[in-house]
Motif scaffolding. Structure first.
Motif, PDB file in Angstrom:
ATOM      1  N   ASP A   7       1.822  29.444  29.043  1.00 29.83           N
ATOM      2  CA  ASP A   7       3.014  28.604  28.889  1.00 29.83           C
ATOM      3  C   ASP A   7       2.747  27.431  27.951  1.00 29.83           C
ATOM      4  O   ASP A   7       3.595  27.060  27.140  1.00 29.83           O
ATOM      5  N   LEU A   8       1.555  26.847  28.058  1.00 32.46           N
ATOM      6  CA  LEU A   8       1.204  25.714  27.205  1.00 32.46           C
ATOM      7  C   LEU A   8       1.110  26.133  25.737  1.00 32.46           C
ATOM      8  O   LEU A   8       1.608  25.431  24.860  1.00 32.46           O
ATOM      9  N   VAL A   9       0.501  27.267  25.469  1.00 38.75           N
ATOM     10  CA  VAL A   9       0.400  27.754  24.090  1.00 38.75           C
ATOM     11  C   VAL A   9       1.796  27.931  23.503  1.00 38.75           C
ATOM     12  O   VAL A   9       2.065  27.506  22.372  1.00 38.75           O
ATOM     13  N   ASP A  10       2.700  28.533  24.273  1.00 41.09           N
ATOM     14  CA  ASP A  10       4.085  28.698  23.807  1.00 41.09           C
ATOM     15  C   ASP A  10       4.729  27.347  23.509  1.00 41.09           C
ATOM     16  O   ASP A  10       5.413  27.183  22.494  1.00 41.09           O
ATOM     17  N   LEU A  11       4.496  26.391  24.379  1.00 43.74           N
ATOM     18  CA  LEU A  11       5.072  25.061  24.219  1.00 43.74           C
ATOM     19  C   LEU A  11       4.507  24.363  22.977  1.00 43.74           C
ATOM     20  O   LEU A  11       5.255  23.774  22.189  1.00 43.74           O
ATOM     21  N   VAL A  12       3.205  24.450  22.785  1.00 43.43           N
ATOM     22  CA  VAL A  12       2.578  23.825  21.614  1.00 43.43           C
ATOM     23  C   VAL A  12       3.085  24.479  20.331  1.00 43.43           C
ATOM     24  O   VAL A  12       3.380  23.788  19.355  1.00 43.43           O
ATOM     25  N   GLU A  13       3.215  25.796  20.344  1.00 44.70           N
ATOM     26  CA  GLU A  13       3.738  26.479  19.160  1.00 44.70           C
ATOM     27  C   GLU A  13       5.157  26.012  18.832  1.00 44.70           C
ATOM     28  O   GLU A  13       5.486  25.791  17.672  1.00 44.70           O
ATOM     29  N   ARG A  14       5.973  25.848  19.859  1.00 43.38           N
ATOM     30  CA  ARG A  14       7.349  25.420  19.637  1.00 43.38           C
ATOM     31  C   ARG A  14       7.411  23.980  19.130  1.00 43.38           C
ATOM     32  O   ARG A  14       8.085  23.686  18.149  1.00 43.38           O
ATOM     33  N   VAL A  15       6.688  23.091  19.780  1.00 46.45           N
ATOM     34  CA  VAL A  15       6.747  21.667  19.412  1.00 46.45           C
ATOM     35  C   VAL A  15       6.151  21.416  18.032  1.00 46.45           C
ATOM     36  O   VAL A  15       6.689  20.629  17.259  1.00 46.45           O
ATOM     37  N   GLU A  28      -5.920  18.115  15.719  1.00 47.06           N
ATOM     38  CA  GLU A  28      -6.032  17.421  14.435  1.00 47.06           C
ATOM     39  C   GLU A  28      -6.049  18.391  13.250  1.00 47.06           C
ATOM     40  O   GLU A  28      -5.818  17.986  12.115  1.00 47.06           O
ATOM     41  N   SER A  29      -6.289  19.678  13.507  1.00 43.98           N
ATOM     42  CA  SER A  29      -6.292  20.658  12.420  1.00 43.98           C
ATOM     43  C   SER A  29      -4.885  21.143  12.065  1.00 43.98           C
ATOM     44  O   SER A  29      -4.709  21.820  11.045  1.00 43.98           O
ATOM     45  N   LEU A  30      -3.897  20.792  12.879  1.00 49.03           N
ATOM     46  CA  LEU A  30      -2.522  21.208  12.607  1.00 49.03           C
ATOM     47  C   LEU A  30      -1.935  20.319  11.511  1.00 49.03           C
ATOM     48  O   LEU A  30      -2.057  19.098  11.559  1.00 49.03           O
ATOM     49  N   ASP A  31      -1.303  20.941  10.542  1.00 47.65           N
ATOM     50  CA  ASP A  31      -0.778  20.215   9.384  1.00 47.65           C
ATOM     51  C   ASP A  31       0.186  19.095   9.758  1.00 47.65           C
ATOM     52  O   ASP A  31       0.163  18.035   9.159  1.00 47.65           O
ATOM     53  N   ASN A  32       1.026  19.339  10.736  1.00 54.50           N
ATOM     54  CA  ASN A  32       2.067  18.355  11.069  1.00 54.50           C
ATOM     55  C   ASN A  32       1.742  17.551  12.325  1.00 54.50           C
ATOM     56  O   ASN A  32       2.646  16.986  12.934  1.00 54.50           O
ATOM     57  N   TRP A  33       0.484  17.475  12.716  1.00 58.75           N
ATOM     58  CA  TRP A  33       0.116  16.755  13.936  1.00 58.75           C
ATOM     59  C   TRP A  33       0.168  15.251  13.678  1.00 58.75           C
ATOM     60  O   TRP A  33      -0.618  14.705  12.926  1.00 58.75           O
ATOM     61  N   THR A  34       1.133  14.598  14.287  1.00 58.05           N
ATOM     62  CA  THR A  34       1.306  13.152  14.169  1.00 58.05           C
ATOM     63  C   THR A  34       1.421  12.567  15.561  1.00 58.05           C
ATOM     64  O   THR A  34       1.556  13.298  16.548  1.00 58.05           O
ATOM     65  N   SER A  35       1.410  11.257  15.661  1.00 54.67           N
ATOM     66  CA  SER A  35       1.565  10.627  16.973  1.00 54.67           C
ATOM     67  C   SER A  35       2.931  10.936  17.572  1.00 54.67           C
ATOM     68  O   SER A  35       3.062  11.094  18.785  1.00 54.67           O
ATOM     69  N   LEU A  36       3.942  11.066  16.747  1.00 58.06           N
ATOM     70  CA  LEU A  36       5.273  11.412  17.241  1.00 58.06           C
ATOM     71  C   LEU A  36       5.300  12.821  17.830  1.00 58.06           C
ATOM     72  O   LEU A  36       5.863  13.043  18.904  1.00 58.06           O
ATOM     73  N   VAL A  37       4.670  13.765  17.165  1.00 51.66           N
ATOM     74  CA  VAL A  37       4.584  15.131  17.683  1.00 51.66           C
ATOM     75  C   VAL A  37       3.768  15.135  18.982  1.00 51.66           C
ATOM     76  O   VAL A  37       4.128  15.816  19.946  1.00 51.66           O
ATOM     77  N   ALA A  38       2.699  14.359  19.024  1.00 53.05           N
ATOM     78  CA  ALA A  38       1.877  14.285  20.237  1.00 53.05           C
ATOM     79  C   ALA A  38       2.680  13.744  21.417  1.00 53.05           C
ATOM     80  O   ALA A  38       2.576  14.264  22.538  1.00 53.05           O
TER      81      ALA A  38
END
Length: 78
Positions: A7-15, A28-38
């Motif tokens: 469920d978490l993997v699905d959620l992370v993929e969606r967000v 940190e390896s995700l291109d769009n990983w920002t504090s807002l996304v976190a």
């Protein structure tokens, strides 16, 4: 892989809008990983799993596997 992790993997993929997330993938390896996304992920996790995570512990995790363990621990104590 546990139900929580699936469920978490699905959620992370969606967000993050990043398909192919694995438990070893570093946020940190995700291109769009920002504090807002976190923060969006944090609120979505809390809604989806019905837990409230400690903010320091949440920001200390570096990958999906660690985050899954954090959620599992939170579910065990509620």
């Amino acid at each position: 892989m546990s139900d929580i992790t699936v469920d978490l993997v699905d959620l992370v993929e969606r967000v993050t809008e990043h398909p192919g997330i694995t438990t070893a993938m570093k946020f940190e390896s995700l291109d769009n990983w920002t504090s807002l996304v976190a923060l969006r992920l944090l609120t979505d996790i809390e809604d989806a799993f019905g837990v409230q995570l400690d903010l320091r512990a949440y920001f200390a995790v570096t990958d999906v596997g660690q985050l899954s363990a954090l959620i599992s621990d939170a579910l065990a104590v509620r």
